[in-house]
Motif scaffolding. Structure first.
Motif, PDB file in Angstrom:
ATOM      1  N   GLY A  38      24.829 -51.821   6.401  1.00 56.80           N
ATOM      2  CA  GLY A  38      25.533 -50.802   6.543  1.00 56.80           C
ATOM      3  C   GLY A  38      25.025 -49.939   6.170  1.00 56.80           C
ATOM      4  O   GLY A  38      25.715 -49.984   4.236  1.00 56.80           O
ATOM      5  N   ALA A  39      24.937 -48.821   6.153  1.00 54.99           N
ATOM      6  CA  ALA A  39      24.220 -47.795   5.584  1.00 54.99           C
ATOM      7  C   ALA A  39      25.739 -47.140   4.938  1.00 54.99           C
ATOM      8  O   ALA A  39      25.438 -47.266   3.312  1.00 54.99           O
ATOM      9  CB  ALA A  39      24.345 -46.567   6.260  1.00 54.99           C
ATOM     10  N   ASP A  40      27.306 -47.407   4.455  1.00 59.11           N
ATOM     11  CA  ASP A  40      28.322 -46.981   3.736  1.00 59.11           C
ATOM     12  C   ASP A  40      27.959 -48.140   2.917  1.00 59.11           C
ATOM     13  O   ASP A  40      27.618 -48.247   1.606  1.00 59.11           O
ATOM     14  CB  ASP A  40      29.442 -47.074   4.408  1.00 59.11           C
ATOM     15  CG  ASP A  40      29.645 -48.445   5.138  1.00 59.11           C
ATOM     16  OD1 ASP A  40      28.548 -49.470   5.665  1.00 59.11           O
ATOM     17  OD2 ASP A  40      30.479 -48.789   5.088  1.00 59.11           O
ATOM     18  N   ARG A  41      27.538 -49.139   3.001  1.00 59.30           N
ATOM     19  CA  ARG A  41      27.290 -50.462   1.945  1.00 59.30           C
ATOM     20  C   ARG A  41      26.551 -49.781   1.115  1.00 59.30           C
ATOM     21  O   ARG A  41      25.930 -50.343  -0.419  1.00 59.30           O
ATOM     22  CB  ARG A  41      27.651 -51.617   2.168  1.00 59.30           C
ATOM     23  CG  ARG A  41      28.256 -52.210   3.283  1.00 59.30           C
ATOM     24  CD  ARG A  41      28.471 -53.831   3.852  1.00 59.30           C
ATOM     25  NE  ARG A  41      28.243 -55.078   3.339  1.00 59.30           N
ATOM     26  CZ  ARG A  41      27.978 -56.058   3.833  1.00 59.30           C
ATOM     27  NH1 ARG A  41      28.115 -55.914   4.821  1.00 59.30           N
ATOM     28  NH2 ARG A  41      28.030 -56.867   2.264  1.00 59.30           N
ATOM     29  N   VAL A  42      24.805 -49.800   2.172  1.00 58.45           N
ATOM     30  CA  VAL A  42      23.642 -48.999   0.971  1.00 58.45           C
ATOM     31  C   VAL A  42      23.982 -47.799   0.192  1.00 58.45           C
ATOM     32  O   VAL A  42      23.307 -48.115  -0.879  1.00 58.45           O
ATOM     33  CB  VAL A  42      22.544 -48.536   2.102  1.00 58.45           C
ATOM     34  CG1 VAL A  42      21.685 -47.924   1.448  1.00 58.45           C
ATOM     35  CG2 VAL A  42      22.623 -49.218   3.039  1.00 58.45           C
ATOM     36  N   LYS A  99      49.001 -58.667   0.611  1.00 58.48           N
ATOM     37  CA  LYS A  99      48.756 -59.512  -0.354  1.00 58.48           C
ATOM     38  C   LYS A  99      48.230 -60.536  -0.016  1.00 58.48           C
ATOM     39  O   LYS A  99      47.194 -60.887  -1.336  1.00 58.48           O
ATOM     40  CB  LYS A  99      49.688 -60.547  -0.733  1.00 58.48           C
ATOM     41  CG  LYS A  99      51.286 -59.033  -1.473  1.00 58.48           C
ATOM     42  CD  LYS A  99      52.099 -60.032  -2.514  1.00 58.48           C
ATOM     43  CE  LYS A  99      53.049 -59.173  -3.440  1.00 58.48           C
ATOM     44  NZ  LYS A  99      53.932 -59.383  -4.195  1.00 58.48           N
ATOM     45  N   GLY A 100      47.847 -61.175   1.006  1.00 64.23           N
ATOM     46  CA  GLY A 100      46.902 -62.030   0.927  1.00 64.23           C
ATOM     47  C   GLY A 100      45.176 -61.809   1.189  1.00 64.23           C
ATOM     48  O   GLY A 100      44.931 -62.069   0.673  1.00 64.23           O
ATOM     49  N   THR A 101      45.255 -60.480   1.350  1.00 64.56           N
ATOM     50  CA  THR A 101      44.243 -59.732   1.673  1.00 64.56           C
ATOM     51  C   THR A 101      43.130 -59.557   0.438  1.00 64.56           C
ATOM     52  O   THR A 101      42.741 -59.965  -0.322  1.00 64.56           O
ATOM     53  CB  THR A 101      43.656 -58.638   2.043  1.00 64.56           C
ATOM     54  OG1 THR A 101      44.523 -58.685   3.166  1.00 64.56           O
ATOM     55  CG2 THR A 101      42.460 -58.028   2.006  1.00 64.56           C
ATOM     56  N   ALA A 102      44.192 -58.751  -0.559  1.00 64.75           N
ATOM     57  CA  ALA A 102      44.569 -58.789  -2.222  1.00 64.75           C
ATOM     58  C   ALA A 102      43.892 -60.291  -2.820  1.00 64.75           C
ATOM     59  O   ALA A 102      43.157 -60.184  -3.740  1.00 64.75           O
ATOM     60  CB  ALA A 102      45.073 -58.091  -3.005  1.00 64.75           C
ATOM     61  N   HIS A 103      44.495 -61.514  -2.334  1.00 59.09           N
ATOM     62  CA  HIS A 103      44.074 -62.366  -3.828  1.00 59.09           C
ATOM     63  C   HIS A 103      43.268 -63.121  -2.946  1.00 59.09           C
ATOM     64  O   HIS A 103      42.243 -63.630  -3.599  1.00 59.09           O
ATOM     65  CB  HIS A 103      45.925 -63.762  -2.997  1.00 59.09           C
ATOM     66  CG  HIS A 103      46.464 -63.478  -3.212  1.00 59.09           C
ATOM     67  ND1 HIS A 103      46.635 -63.676  -4.837  1.00 59.09           N
ATOM     68  CD2 HIS A 103      47.951 -63.199  -3.001  1.00 59.09           C
ATOM     69  CE1 HIS A 103      48.033 -63.000  -5.599  1.00 59.09           C
ATOM     70  NE2 HIS A 103      48.713 -63.312  -4.488  1.00 59.09           N
ATOM     71  N   ALA A 104      42.625 -62.920  -1.468  1.00 59.55           N
ATOM     72  CA  ALA A 104      41.007 -63.300  -0.881  1.00 59.55           C
ATOM     73  C   ALA A 104      40.252 -62.613  -1.828  1.00 59.55           C
ATOM     74  O   ALA A 104      38.977 -63.117  -1.707  1.00 59.55           O
ATOM     75  CB  ALA A 104      41.160 -62.661   0.072  1.00 59.55           C
ATOM     76  N   LEU A 105      40.622 -61.089  -1.609  1.00 53.88           N
ATOM     77  CA  LEU A 105      39.287 -60.660  -2.363  1.00 53.88           C
ATOM     78  C   LEU A 105      39.348 -60.970  -4.006  1.00 53.88           C
ATOM     79  O   LEU A 105      38.208 -61.344  -4.617  1.00 53.88           O
ATOM     80  CB  LEU A 105      39.854 -59.224  -2.922  1.00 53.88           C
ATOM     81  CG  LEU A 105      39.789 -58.536  -1.132  1.00 53.88           C
ATOM     82  CD1 LEU A 105      40.592 -57.174  -0.894  1.00 53.88           C
ATOM     83  CD2 LEU A 105      37.917 -58.614  -0.782  1.00 53.88           C
ATOM     84  N   THR A 144      34.032 -54.555   2.996  1.00 52.36           N
ATOM     85  CA  THR A 144      32.891 -55.303   2.752  1.00 52.36           C
ATOM     86  C   THR A 144      33.381 -55.393   0.791  1.00 52.36           C
ATOM     87  O   THR A 144      33.579 -54.628   0.316  1.00 52.36           O
ATOM     88  CB  THR A 144      32.249 -54.484   2.597  1.00 52.36           C
ATOM     89  OG1 THR A 144      31.884 -53.174   2.167  1.00 52.36           O
ATOM     90  CG2 THR A 144      32.239 -53.927   4.079  1.00 52.36           C
ATOM     91  N   VAL A 145      32.860 -55.901   0.936  1.00 49.47           N
ATOM     92  CA  VAL A 145      32.236 -56.572  -1.139  1.00 49.47           C
ATOM     93  C   VAL A 145      30.981 -57.405  -1.097  1.00 49.47           C
ATOM     94  O   VAL A 145      29.985 -58.255  -0.189  1.00 49.47           O
ATOM     95  CB  VAL A 145      33.061 -58.292  -1.380  1.00 49.47           C
ATOM     96  CG1 VAL A 145      32.541 -58.373  -2.817  1.00 49.47           C
ATOM     97  CG2 VAL A 145      33.585 -58.043  -1.055  1.00 49.47           C
ATOM     98  N   ASP A 146      30.242 -55.987  -1.526  1.00 47.58           N
ATOM     99  CA  ASP A 146      29.046 -56.130  -2.824  1.00 47.58           C
ATOM    100  C   ASP A 146      28.607 -56.280  -3.806  1.00 47.58           C
ATOM    101  O   ASP A 146      28.932 -56.296  -4.778  1.00 47.58           O
ATOM    102  CB  ASP A 146      28.330 -54.398  -1.962  1.00 47.58           C
ATOM    103  CG  ASP A 146      28.113 -54.339  -0.240  1.00 47.58           C
ATOM    104  OD1 ASP A 146      27.701 -55.021   0.196  1.00 47.58           O
ATOM    105  OD2 ASP A 146      29.015 -53.640  -0.047  1.00 47.58           O
ATOM    106  N   GLY A 174      26.585 -60.444   0.495  1.00 45.23           N
ATOM    107  CA  GLY A 174      28.526 -59.908  -0.281  1.00 45.23           C
ATOM    108  C   GLY A 174      28.649 -60.324   1.104  1.00 45.23           C
ATOM    109  O   GLY A 174      28.870 -61.435   1.442  1.00 45.23           O
ATOM    110  N   ALA A 175      30.028 -60.277   1.151  1.00 45.64           N
ATOM    111  CA  ALA A 175      31.175 -60.572   2.297  1.00 45.64           C
ATOM    112  C   ALA A 175      31.677 -59.299   2.915  1.00 45.64           C
ATOM    113  O   ALA A 175      31.983 -58.158   2.525  1.00 45.64           O
ATOM    114  CB  ALA A 175      32.506 -61.209   1.706  1.00 45.64           C
ATOM    115  N   ILE A 176      32.714 -59.615   4.009  1.00 41.21           N
ATOM    116  CA  ILE A 176      33.171 -59.278   4.986  1.00 41.21           C
ATOM    117  C   ILE A 176      34.510 -59.947   5.996  1.00 41.21           C
ATOM    118  O   ILE A 176      34.345 -60.603   6.122  1.00 41.21           O
ATOM    119  CB  ILE A 176      32.194 -58.861   6.413  1.00 41.21           C
ATOM    120  CG1 ILE A 176      30.686 -57.785   5.907  1.00 41.21           C
ATOM    121  CG2 ILE A 176      33.275 -57.942   7.204  1.00 41.21           C
ATOM    122  CD1 ILE A 176      30.053 -57.489   7.300  1.00 41.21           C
ATOM    123  N   LEU A 177      35.629 -58.326   5.097  1.00 42.03           N
ATOM    124  CA  LEU A 177      36.766 -59.285   5.615  1.00 42.03           C
ATOM    125  C   LEU A 177      37.580 -58.422   6.378  1.00 42.03           C
ATOM    126  O   LEU A 177      37.060 -57.192   6.683  1.00 42.03           O
ATOM    127  CB  LEU A 177      37.886 -58.862   4.398  1.00 42.03           C
ATOM    128  CG  LEU A 177      37.327 -60.580   3.390  1.00 42.03           C
ATOM    129  CD1 LEU A 177      36.178 -59.769   2.515  1.00 42.03           C
ATOM    130  CD2 LEU A 177      38.931 -60.551   2.415  1.00 42.03           C
TER     131      LEU A 177
END
Length: 255
Positions: A107-111, A192-198, A134-136, A146-149
């Motif tokens: 994705g352009a934003d990730r670039v 909190k679930g998302t934060a723990h996942a990240l 996104t995690v890059d 990376g990863a996408i959630l």
């Protein structure tokens, strides 16, 4: 003067800058404008309050993850500005190796985020919280993937739409780990679930590469997560800064 458009699935951030450090910016609904004329009217209204005119804009940089609206920006640049426009994409000449199967899929934003982080350090993990999270991973100036959630609001809307009794709730940082009502249950589960996942993903990446990268946090929903996720640098303008550096590098490569 440089005009930048960070076109996301939900919002478009329009920014004006001279130096790539200080930005005058506005958040627009991406699907609020359907033609180049509507986009011009919206932008002109915003610029009129600043004293900046469209004739002062020298170039336009666009980072879009919404192909269906790209033609609007193409027409807008040609019809109203008549200046060169740059579309952010993973390519050579940026000082970064794109060590993934299909760089064109990034994705352009990730670039832009990766370029912005690379300006500060060679090893970085960038967490960008928006419609999607996104995690890059950047290691030794090599983009490793990376990863996408699902984004926080995306997850909340999904629960609301797919369940009969769960309500649509506003999201903020929950203080508890056990909810006493349905709304609090949803906030804890999603935020909190998302934060723990990240946090778990970031730690696994660090173990995988046996390194200590700087962790960046950015994105429109980052305020909800900032007290729960671990990071070194919080920069809401990281994407715009990366877009500016992209423009600089592309202009240099054309000389």
């Amino acid at each position: 003067m440089l005009l930048l458009f960070d076109v996301g699935n939900t919002h478009t951030v329009a920014g004006i800058t001279k130096d790539g450090k200080d930005f005058m910016k506005w958040r627009l609904s991406t699907h609020r404008f359907e033609t180049e004329d509507e986009l011009f009217v919206m932008l002109k209204t915003l610029l009129d309050n600043t004293g900046i005119t469209s004739s002062e804009i020298d170039s336009v940089v666009i980072a879009s993850v919404v192909p269906s609206v790209n033609y609007i920006f193409h027409r807008f640049c040609g019809k109203y500005l008549g200046v060169k426009n740059f579309w952010v994409e993973a390519c050579d000449g940026l000082g970064i190796k794109w060590n993934v199967k299909n760089p064109s899929e990034i994705g352009a934003d990730r670039v832009a985020n990766v370029i912005g982080a690379a300006d500060i350090c060679e090893d970085a993990i960038i967490v960008d919280s928006g419609t999607a999270i996104t995690v890059d991973v950047l290691m030794s100036n090599s983009y490793e993937g990376g990863a996408i959630l699902p984004g926080l609001m995306t997850a909340a809307y999904s629960l609301f739409e797919k369940t009969a009794k769960l309500p649509q709730v506003d999201l903020h940082t929950p203080g508890n780990c056990v909810g006493k009502d349905t709304a609090e249950n949803i906030r804890i589960g999603i935020v909190k679930g998302t934060a723990h996942a990240l946090n778990g993903l970031v730690e696994e990446v660090k173990r995988c590469f046996s390194d200590e990268p700087k962790i960046f946090l950015t994105g429109g929903q980052s305020k909800i997560l900032e007290k729960l996720v671990r990071y070194d640098i919080k920069d809401p303008d990281l994407t715009l800064k990366g877009m500016y550096r992209y423009w600089q590098k592309k202009c240099t490569s054309c000389l």
